[in-house]
Enzyme design. Structure first.
Site, PDB file in Angstrom:
ATOM      1  N   ARG A   1      25.785  33.573   8.377  1.00 60.67           N
ATOM      2  CA  ARG A   1      25.889  32.325   9.118  1.00 60.67           C
ATOM      3  C   ARG A   1      24.548  31.942   9.692  1.00 60.67           C
ATOM      4  NH1 ARG A   1      29.961  32.296  13.712  1.00 60.67           N
ATOM      5  NH2 ARG A   1      28.838  34.202  14.221  1.00 60.67           N
TER       6      ARG A   1
ATOM      7  N   SER B   1      23.262  43.547  10.705  1.00 64.67           N
ATOM      8  CA  SER B   1      24.198  44.649  10.980  1.00 64.67           C
ATOM      9  C   SER B   1      24.088  45.777   9.983  1.00 64.67           C
ATOM     10  CB  SER B   1      25.624  44.119  10.991  1.00 64.67           C
ATOM     11  OG  SER B   1      25.689  43.038  11.869  1.00 64.67           O
TER      12      SER B   1
ATOM     13  N   ASP C   1      25.028  43.946  15.421  1.00 65.81           N
ATOM     14  CA  ASP C   1      26.197  43.135  15.799  1.00 65.81           C
ATOM     15  C   ASP C   1      26.881  43.612  17.079  1.00 65.81           C
ATOM     16  OD1 ASP C   1      27.043  45.408  14.514  1.00 65.81           O
ATOM     17  OD2 ASP C   1      28.479  44.430  13.194  1.00 65.81           O
TER      18      ASP C   1
END
Length: 845
Positions: free
Chosen positions: A487, A551, A605
């Site tokens: 994203r 992540s 994350d």
């Protein structure tokens, strides 16, 4: 003569509309009987029997049965063997009950029964064997358990006594029995039985349907003859439905009609004889004899002559017609109520079609030449869309009692076997405390300079040294890369207001060939997507600070530097491991030459999650992710972070706790199922803690347990479907759905059906239990890890509650609140960037 009989008995001939109406009324009566509020006034009592399962063919053993239901009773020995042939051998003996005992005291009656039982055991030379006993007791009983019957009940056949029955009162298990009396039972969903605790599974309901109509709902179809029979019976006003359909009254109905028609001069030339006027002299077996195909009229002549009449051929034809009308009404009424029961079964199963089998016992059904056919025809007419088979019970109730006992034995043994297998998955308080202690030890190893290299829990410094204080402001970009999609976000932080955050984002996919191509291709693709996003937002050419959620395990030496230790989650891009991902991103931005971005922070994350929640609650100092994988981070005192210079303040540590246990320190609580899942995973021996608690693996643990149960014959009737053998078929989302409290077993069954697993109701309960045990253990283990973390803090839906309970139990002195992160990692990266910019502007760098 038969047309004059038809006119005369007009009211006894029921149309299809009337039968449907009776069927619907009966369904309402069943509802009443099942409801806690309506049961006291219901005429159809719907008594729970505590029989929860039907035989599945694996029953085994030696059982005794007592069958008491009239002037005689039987003792049976039933041998059930499971050699694939479902063999049942039986020996039995009939004993009479003298009249004076039937009307005497309960003690005398049961003494007599015990004496007969002793005599029987003697004869078979099994007196010294202790055998389970099933007791068929065919009178209305109020049961509170499978082996207990209430007191003070009287019954229609003149059997009045207080009962405290020993042994196991098992109601006859055939579904219906038109004989001397009539009754039916069926398997009802527990959630509809208000009178018994619990919603799981099914239970056999003894309907006591003979009393249907006692509240007047059948008055419109009862005839003068029904009323006359009722007035002359031992229990006027009671068992009105039974009096219209059962063998005890059928012959008597015919007799009353013959008498009335003779009085009206329509039969026997108006002559009556003393025999014809005597109650009980026209027996129900006469009805069966007269209705036989060939010799029926001759039989009618014989029977009527014995009653002292001199019947003409017309009289015999008319008598045959009367018998037909009475027995047809009996069969069709029986069919109408049975259709209501089957309709209910169909609705319970939630399908349009029902395939079901009805077990039937009883003298009328067996001996009457046309009763069974008429009954079946009525059921098919009222339920055209269902396939119903009827099986005659060869030796219904007695063998049934033994089978109920055998089933109860099988269920108990299987339950014990399953509990034994699940036992290692149920962790004690001591075991969880031990896990917490071991996590503490591993954390210390990861933080220590000397021990860090061999530590499994890596405790990586993140260089995030502050959580938001609410004064942050400005526009920030964030990238969130942690799987096959990533994203790009624009986060606008407004000053002064908590939660004053406005977000825009777009999701882009990463094709497999790029995930597994070169590092340059991967980062060029990412920059191409950022460019697209800026254009989409109308912000092309703007230079913004950027936070990068990445992540994958990284070693950080600064907030804006992350060296990729190893790719996970299917990424294999070359030229990245051992490199600084921020550098790779900056190079790709310069290659594009369209815009410039200031990469301020690279973030894991879990850290992003902690920051997002930290913006809403300044006390948020731990980030936990339990999703496909699992990890945690928390704010540690700098003096304990030996890998970074300086003792002042705190720093967020990314624990990479999924690898806890890789050193073997959890081996004593890992089960054979954990080992099986680990061995077949992409990274055997690695991330062992994660494999016990995270979404990617829980479904697989459940599948392995279900396989084990099935192999041992404890589930799905021992049949392993190809689907069940397929790895990954049991997704964790099914586990969450099945385990949630509100889900009815019906939906559990449909999930299992979707998986190609033909399940019974009992199977669904077992699957639900397995899911609960596995999910509970995951939450407890996660809680034990969390408790270890919360000790480091200098602070004053079902997974989360168990998680929270465990943390509370294991760290009673710490007050820990859980906040769910709405849009964790991406927004967190932007907030970390905002914090970093605030600190940088304040010249504290």
């Amino acid at each position: 003569p038969s047309c004059c009989v038809d006119k005369y008995l007009y009211h006894m001939r029921l149309s299809d509309e009337t039968l449907l109406e009776v069927s619907q009324r009966f369904e309402k009566e069943m509802e009443k009987g099942l409801g806690a509020d309506t049961n006291p006034t219901a005429s159809v009592k719907m008594l729970p029997t505590f029989v929860r399962s039907t035989p599945d063919g694996t029953e085994d053993g030696d059982f005794l049965a007592l069958d008491l239901g009239g002037t005689n009773f039987r003792v049976l020995r039933v041998k059930v063997s499971d050699n694939g042939l479902r063999k049942v051998e039986m020996e039995n003996q009939i004993y009479a009950i003298p009249e004076e005992l039937m009307r005497g005291s309960g003690v005398q009656l049961f003494d007599h029964i015990a004496e007969c039982l002793a005599n029987f055991l003697d004869k078979l030379q099994i007196k010294d064997k202790k055998l389970p006993l099933g007791f068929t007791f065919s009178f209305p009983c109020h049961q509170t358990k499978l082996d207990e019957v209430g007191e003070g009940l009287s019954s229609p056949s003149g059997f009045h006594t207080n009962l405290r029955a020993a042994g196991v009162p098992a109601h006859p298990v055939p579904l219906l029995g038109p004989g001397t009396g009539t009754n039916a039972c069926y398997m009802e969903e527990m959630r509809h039985i208000d009178l018994v605790e619990g919603d799981e599974g099914r239970m056999c309901i003894n309907m006591e349907w003979g009393a249907f109509g006692d509240d007047g709902v059948l008055n419109d179809i009862r005839t003068e003859f029904d009323r006359e029979i009722d007035m002359g019976s031992l229990n006027p006003g009671k068992q009105l439905f039974e009096k219209m359909i059962s063998g005890m009254y059928m012959g008597e109905l015919v007799r009353l009609i013959l008498v009335k028609m003779a009085k009206d001069g329509l039969l026997f030339g108006g002559r009556l004889t003393p025999d014809l006027l005597t109650t009980g002299h026209f027996e129900t077996r006469f009805v069966s004899a007269i209705e036989k195909e060939k010799e029926g009229l001759q039989k009618a002549h014989e029977i009527l002559s014995k009653l002292g009449l001199e019947p003409s051929h017309e009289d015999c034809v008319a008598t045959l017609r009367i018998c037909q009308i009475v027995s047809t009404r009996s069969a069709t009424l029986c069919g109408a109520t049975l259709a209501a029961v089957l309709r209910r079964l169909r609705d319970n199963k939630g399908g349009d079609r029902l395939r079901s089998t009805v077990g039937v016992d009883g003298s009328v059904y067996k001996k009457h030449p046309h009763f069974a056919r008429r009954l079946h025809k009525t059921v098919r007419k009222l339920l055209p869309d269902c396939e119903i088979r009827f099986i005659r019970s060869e030796d219904g109730s007695g063998k049934g009692a033994a089978m109920v006992t055998a089933v109860a034995y099988r269920l108990a043994a299987q339950h014990q076997a399953r509990q034994k297998i699940l036992e290692p998955l149920k962790l004690s308080h001591e075991q969880l405390l031990e896990v917490k202690e071991r996590m503490r030890i591993e954390m210390e190893k990861g933080l220590g300079k000397e021990t860090h290299a061999e530590a499994t829990v890596k405790m990586l410094p993140t260089y995030v040294c502050s959580t938001p204080d609410g004064t942050e402001k400005g526009d920030f970009l964030a990238l969130d890369l942690g799987g096959t999609n990533f994203r790009v976000l624009l986060v606008r932080v407004r000053n002064g207001m908590r939660r004053g955050v406005e977000m825009h984002n777009k999701i882009y996919s990463i094709p497999v060939e790029i995930m597994q191509g070169t590092g340059e291709e991967l980062f060029d693709h990412i920059v191409h997507c950022i460019s697209d996003f800026l254009e989409y937002m109308g912000m092309k050419g703007v230079s913004l600070p950027l936070g990068f959620t990445f992540s994958f395990p990284c070693q950080q030496n600064n907030l804006d530097e992350g060296i990729l230790l190893k790719w996970t989650k299917g990424f294999k891009a070359t030229g990245c491991e051992g490199e600084d991902v921020v550098g790779l991103l900056k190079e790709a931005i310069h290659r594009r030459e369209e815009f410039d971005l200031d990469v301020v922070a690279v973030v894991n994350d879990t850290v992003g999650t902690m920051m997002t929640c930290g913006y809403e609650d300044p006390y948020c100092e731990v980030g936990l992710i339990v999703g496909t994988g699992s990890n945690a981070c928390y704010m540690e005192e700098m003096r304990n972070v030996e890998l970074v210079e300086g003792d002042e303040g705190r720093m967020c540590v990314n624990m990479e706790w999924g690898a806890f246990g890789d050193s073997g320190c959890l081996d004593d609580i890992r089960t054979e199922f954990d080992v099986a899942v680990d061995e077949l995973s992409l990274n055997p021996g690695k991330q062992r803690y994660e494999k016990m608690i995270s979404g990617m693996y829980l479904g697989e643990i459940v599948r392995n347990i279900l396989m084990d149960f099935t192999k041992k014959g404890l589930l799905f009737r021992g049949r392993i479907s190809e689907r069940l053998k397929t790895r990954g078929i049991f997704e964790t989302k099914f586990l969450s759905q099945i385990e949630s409290d509100c889900l009815a077993l019906l939906q559990v069954r449909s999930i299992l059906q979707h998986l190609g697993l033909e399940s019974t109701c009992d199977d669904s309960i077992i699957v639900k239990e397995v899911c609960t045990v596995v999910a509970r253990r995951a939450a407890q283990l996660c809680g034990a890890g969390m408790a270890a973390v919360s000790l480091s803090l200098s602070l004053p839906c079902s997974f989360s509650t168990v998680l929270q309970e465990t943390v509370k139990e294991l760290s009673p002195k710490c007050e820990v609140t859980f906040l769910q992160s709405e849009d964790g990692s991406g927004k967190g990266a932007a907030l970390i960037t905002a914090v970093a910019c605030r600190i940088r502007e304040a010249g504290q760098r």
